[in-house]
Design a protein around this motif. Structure first.
Motif, PDB file in Angstrom:
ATOM      1  N   LEU A  23      47.501  30.264  52.731  1.00  0.00           N
ATOM      2  CA  LEU A  23      48.024  30.855  51.263  1.00  0.00           C
ATOM      3  C   LEU A  23      47.452  30.551  50.368  1.00  0.00           C
ATOM      4  O   LEU A  23      47.236  31.603  49.811  1.00  0.00           O
ATOM      5  N   ARG A  24      47.957  29.687  50.227  1.00  0.00           N
ATOM      6  CA  ARG A  24      46.940  29.061  48.845  1.00  0.00           C
ATOM      7  C   ARG A  24      45.754  29.638  48.362  1.00  0.00           C
ATOM      8  O   ARG A  24      45.490  29.937  47.677  1.00  0.00           O
ATOM      9  N   THR A  25      45.228  29.414  49.619  1.00  0.00           N
ATOM     10  CA  THR A  25      43.589  29.773  49.433  1.00  0.00           C
ATOM     11  C   THR A  25      43.584  31.388  49.324  1.00  0.00           C
ATOM     12  O   THR A  25      42.817  31.699  48.621  1.00  0.00           O
ATOM     13  N   LEU A  26      44.644  32.086  50.383  1.00  0.00           N
ATOM     14  CA  LEU A  26      44.061  33.414  50.031  1.00  0.00           C
ATOM     15  C   LEU A  26      45.318  33.687  48.497  1.00  0.00           C
ATOM     16  O   LEU A  26      44.200  34.672  47.859  1.00  0.00           O
ATOM     17  N   GLU A  27      46.007  33.212  48.093  1.00  0.00           N
ATOM     18  CA  GLU A  27      46.220  33.580  46.697  1.00  0.00           C
ATOM     19  C   GLU A  27      44.924  32.914  45.839  1.00  0.00           C
ATOM     20  O   GLU A  27      45.335  34.032  44.366  1.00  0.00           O
ATOM     21  N   PHE A  28      44.636  32.480  45.875  1.00  0.00           N
ATOM     22  CA  PHE A  28      43.322  31.749  44.589  1.00  0.00           C
ATOM     23  C   PHE A  28      42.713  32.978  44.951  1.00  0.00           C
ATOM     24  O   PHE A  28      41.597  33.440  43.770  1.00  0.00           O
ATOM     25  N   GLU A  29      41.748  33.187  46.113  1.00  0.00           N
ATOM     26  CA  GLU A  29      41.246  34.331  45.830  1.00  0.00           C
ATOM     27  C   GLU A  29      41.696  36.274  45.665  1.00  0.00           C
ATOM     28  O   GLU A  29      40.869  36.856  45.324  1.00  0.00           O
ATOM     29  N   VAL A  30      42.560  36.091  46.050  1.00  0.00           N
ATOM     30  CA  VAL A  30      43.520  37.904  45.485  1.00  0.00           C
ATOM     31  C   VAL A  30      43.479  37.303  43.565  1.00  0.00           C
ATOM     32  O   VAL A  30      43.002  38.191  43.078  1.00  0.00           O
ATOM     33  N   ARG A  31      43.917  36.025  43.366  1.00  0.00           N
ATOM     34  CA  ARG A  31      43.540  35.837  42.200  1.00  0.00           C
ATOM     35  C   ARG A  31      42.301  36.362  41.287  1.00  0.00           C
ATOM     36  O   ARG A  31      42.407  36.663  40.431  1.00  0.00           O
ATOM     37  N   LEU A  32      41.229  35.398  42.218  1.00  0.00           N
ATOM     38  CA  LEU A  32      39.970  35.701  41.412  1.00  0.00           C
ATOM     39  C   LEU A  32      39.577  36.776  41.568  1.00  0.00           C
ATOM     40  O   LEU A  32      38.714  37.574  40.433  1.00  0.00           O
ATOM     41  N   ALA A  33      39.703  38.051  42.477  1.00  0.00           N
ATOM     42  CA  ALA A  33      38.889  39.312  42.921  1.00  0.00           C
ATOM     43  C   ALA A  33      40.245  40.021  41.848  1.00  0.00           C
ATOM     44  O   ALA A  33      39.583  41.639  41.149  1.00  0.00           O
ATOM     45  N   GLU A  34      41.146  39.418  41.353  1.00  0.00           N
ATOM     46  CA  GLU A  34      42.035  40.435  40.196  1.00  0.00           C
ATOM     47  C   GLU A  34      41.226  40.049  38.832  1.00  0.00           C
ATOM     48  O   GLU A  34      41.148  41.448  37.860  1.00  0.00           O
ATOM     49  N   GLU A  35      40.722  38.874  38.625  1.00  0.00           N
ATOM     50  CA  GLU A  35      40.004  38.625  37.405  1.00  0.00           C
ATOM     51  C   GLU A  35      38.616  39.699  37.682  1.00  0.00           C
ATOM     52  O   GLU A  35      38.850  39.996  36.479  1.00  0.00           O
ATOM     53  N   GLY A  36      38.088  39.183  37.911  1.00  0.00           N
ATOM     54  CA  GLY A  36      36.806  39.786  38.734  1.00  0.00           C
ATOM     55  C   GLY A  36      36.856  41.677  38.233  1.00  0.00           C
ATOM     56  O   GLY A  36      36.175  42.441  37.831  1.00  0.00           O
ATOM     57  N   ARG A  37      38.162  41.667  39.324  1.00  0.00           N
ATOM     58  CA  ARG A  37      38.232  43.632  39.108  1.00  0.00           C
ATOM     59  C   ARG A  37      38.767  44.131  37.803  1.00  0.00           C
ATOM     60  O   ARG A  37      37.460  44.824  36.615  1.00  0.00           O
ATOM     61  N   LEU A  38      39.585  42.909  36.558  1.00  0.00           N
ATOM     62  CA  LEU A  38      39.170  43.050  35.083  1.00  0.00           C
ATOM     63  C   LEU A  38      37.910  43.145  34.388  1.00  0.00           C
ATOM     64  O   LEU A  38      37.928  44.259  33.226  1.00  0.00           O
ATOM     65  N   GLY A  39      36.882  41.852  34.810  1.00  0.00           N
ATOM     66  CA  GLY A  39      36.279  42.157  34.393  1.00  0.00           C
ATOM     67  C   GLY A  39      34.969  42.923  34.563  1.00  0.00           C
ATOM     68  O   GLY A  39      34.443  43.441  33.378  1.00  0.00           O
ATOM     69  N   LEU A  40      34.901  43.401  35.541  1.00  0.00           N
ATOM     70  CA  LEU A  40      34.565  44.461  35.749  1.00  0.00           C
ATOM     71  C   LEU A  40      34.918  45.992  34.780  1.00  0.00           C
ATOM     72  O   LEU A  40      33.749  47.146  34.603  1.00  0.00           O
ATOM     73  N   GLU A  41      36.477  45.968  34.647  1.00  0.00           N
ATOM     74  CA  GLU A  41      36.825  47.816  33.756  1.00  0.00           C
ATOM     75  C   GLU A  41      36.194  47.250  32.674  1.00  0.00           C
ATOM     76  O   GLU A  41      36.137  47.977  32.084  1.00  0.00           O
ATOM     77  N   LYS A  42      36.461  45.921  32.187  1.00  0.00           N
ATOM     78  CA  LYS A  42      36.173  45.975  30.318  1.00  0.00           C
ATOM     79  C   LYS A  42      34.345  45.741  30.502  1.00  0.00           C
ATOM     80  O   LYS A  42      34.042  46.684  29.492  1.00  0.00           O
TER      81      LYS A  42
END
Length: 489
Positions: A219-238
């Protein structure tokens, strides 16, 4: 017996303390003998000295049973006992005092404490003194019964809201299934009017799940991947917001420069480099022009264009205009033999008079915007334009030269043509005759024909001449494709 003894002691104690409002008691006897009943002879003397006893206190009905058994002052006590062996009781106290005996706790109608061991409630100074159960009279009882039978109306809404605000925090009731399994789904809470929250999921289950999530490495790994994907999405939007500002806008390719597809390139390559030179590649029935491989090979690099290719391409340009009249100017395209016929012997209008009848063309030349006349000078191709829209004659030479004779002949021809076909007299000789400046010029000895065709193509689109020598190789293959397809684009 304890109650009676206690009462007797208190009565004798009250008798020993004199009060100023009553006459002083008789002097204490020298011995215990006077406490006994006096002789009959002495009753008259004692009665004269003692005041009349006060009336007996009113005892409530509820306490009648408990006090009937206790000895107390009565009518018989005032009268002297005729028996000498009976003891005389002391006189009643001047103030009535309650008898402290065991009493039955009344819980009916809220008259007693809720629990046997409840702490006593101290009345406020403003509240009336509580009425003991033993002293409840008929009027008080009727009032109590009416108050219980007909309760007071509820307070107004504002008072209710204030009371609700002062209520304690809602209690939390945990509901657990009988089989011990928690209900699936999201946690739901239901709040009733009584401010009681019912939890469908037990609290220990929530704590267990929270602890399990902290300990689960997956679960910790999945939470890290979700957080990483969310940051990547925000980066793509910017990045999407910034990219248009740092990237130049990609201009659309104009229609004359659309590249050929791979399939079209293969077809053109096979048509220009095939072995059978007499193979028929295209037949234009309207102009009765047949294009063989030998004729089409003039579109290879470093070759001069022939009359068949030029005339067929001009016919395709006229068909393109008729197909999309709103996209192109209304033009007329003379073939490569027109100027030779017109200029034979200096000037011969009768040689070309029948070329432009309305039955053949469907329109008059004076109705056109531009008229294109190819000029062939033995080894070089040029172009003359009769610009009716702007009322001028233009000469275009890819080598940059100028021929005013060609423009004067065409001006004379236009006057005769309008007079013959339309019966009108125009002063075309006074129109401006010019050589077009800033022309794209050829840089070799074989692309003059291709330059002439592109002059006609761009002017019929009403476009500026925005091409050059670097585009000639592409224009040769594009012209070959359009001739093979019998369709100009």
């Amino acid at each position: 017996m304890g109650a009676l003894t206690d009462s007797r002691k208190r009565l004798s104690a009250d008798h020993r303390h004199p009060l100023p409002s009553f006459p002083p008691p008789s002097p204490p006897p020298p011995s215990k003998r006077p406490k006994l009943a006096p002789f009959p002879s002495l009753l008259n003397t004692s009665s004269t000295t003692q005041p009349p006893p006060p009336p007996p206190p009113r005892v409530p009905a509820g306490a009648a049973a408990s006090t009937s058994s206790a000895p107390g002052p009565s009518s018989s006590t005032t009268a002297p006992s005729p028996l000498p062996h009976r003891r005389r009781l002391p006189p009643p106290p001047p103030l009535r005092r309650p008898i402290h005996g065991p009493q039955r706790v009344l819980r009916a109608f809220g008259l007693g404490p809720a629990r046997p061991h409840a702490a006593p409630s101290w009345p406020s100074p403003s509240s009336p003194p509580p009425t003991p159960p033993g002293s409840l009279g008929l009027e008080q009882y009727v009032e109590l019964v009416n108050r219980v039978s007909h309760p007071a109306p509820p307070p107004p809404a504002c008072t209710t809201d204030v009371a609700r605000e002062s209520e304690p925090a809602p209690l939390e009731v945990v509901a657990v299934e009988e089989d011990g399994e928690e209900r699936k789904g999201e946690e739901k809470e239901e709040e009733g009017w009584a401010s009681v929250v019912v939890r469908k999921v037990p609290l220990y289950r929530e704590l267990y799940e929270a602890s399990r999530r902290k300990r689960d490495a997956r679960l910790r790994t999945l939470e890290f991947e979700v957080r990483l994907a969310e940051e990547g999405r925000l980066g793509l939007e910017k990045l999407a917001e910034v990219l248009p500002r740092i990237t130049p806008k990609k201009e659309e390719v104009p229609e004359p420069f659309v590249p050929l597809t791979d399939e079209d390139g293969d077809v053109v390559r096979h048509a220009l480099h095939g072995r059978n030179r007499r193979e028929r590649l295209a037949v234009h029935e309207a102009s009765n022009i047949v294009i063989t491989r030998e004729i089409l090979q003039c579109l290879n690099d470093k070759d001069w264009l022939n009359d068949e290719v030029i005339n067929l391409y001009l016919d395709l340009l006229k068909e393109r205009e008729l197909r999309e009249p709103s996209k192109f100017l209304k033009c007329h395209f003379f073939n490569t033999f027109f100027y030779k016929k017109l200029s034979s012997g200096g000037y011969d209008y009768k040689a070309v008079r029948r070329w432009t009848t309305k039955r053949k063309l469907g329109y008059s030349l004076i109705e056109c915007d531009k008229i294109f006349v190819p000029i062939h000078k033995e080894v070089h191709w040029c172009l003359a334009v009769i610009n009716i829209r702007d009322k001028k004659f233009q000469y275009l030479d890819s080598l940059g030269s100028m021929d005013m004779k060609v423009l004067r002949i065409l001006a004379r021809y236009l006057v005769d043509e309008v007079k013959d076909k339309n019966g009108q007299q125009i002063d075309a000789l006074s129109w401006k005759q010019e050589g077009v400046k800033n022309l794209p010029l050829q840089e070799n000895g074989w692309d003059c024909g291709m330059f002439m065709l592109k002059y006609i193509d761009f002017y019929s689109r009403d476009m500026d001449l925005i091409f050059g020598q670097k585009h000639m190789r592409y224009f040769r293959r594009r012209t070959a494709k359009e001739i093979l397809n019998l369709r100009a684009e």
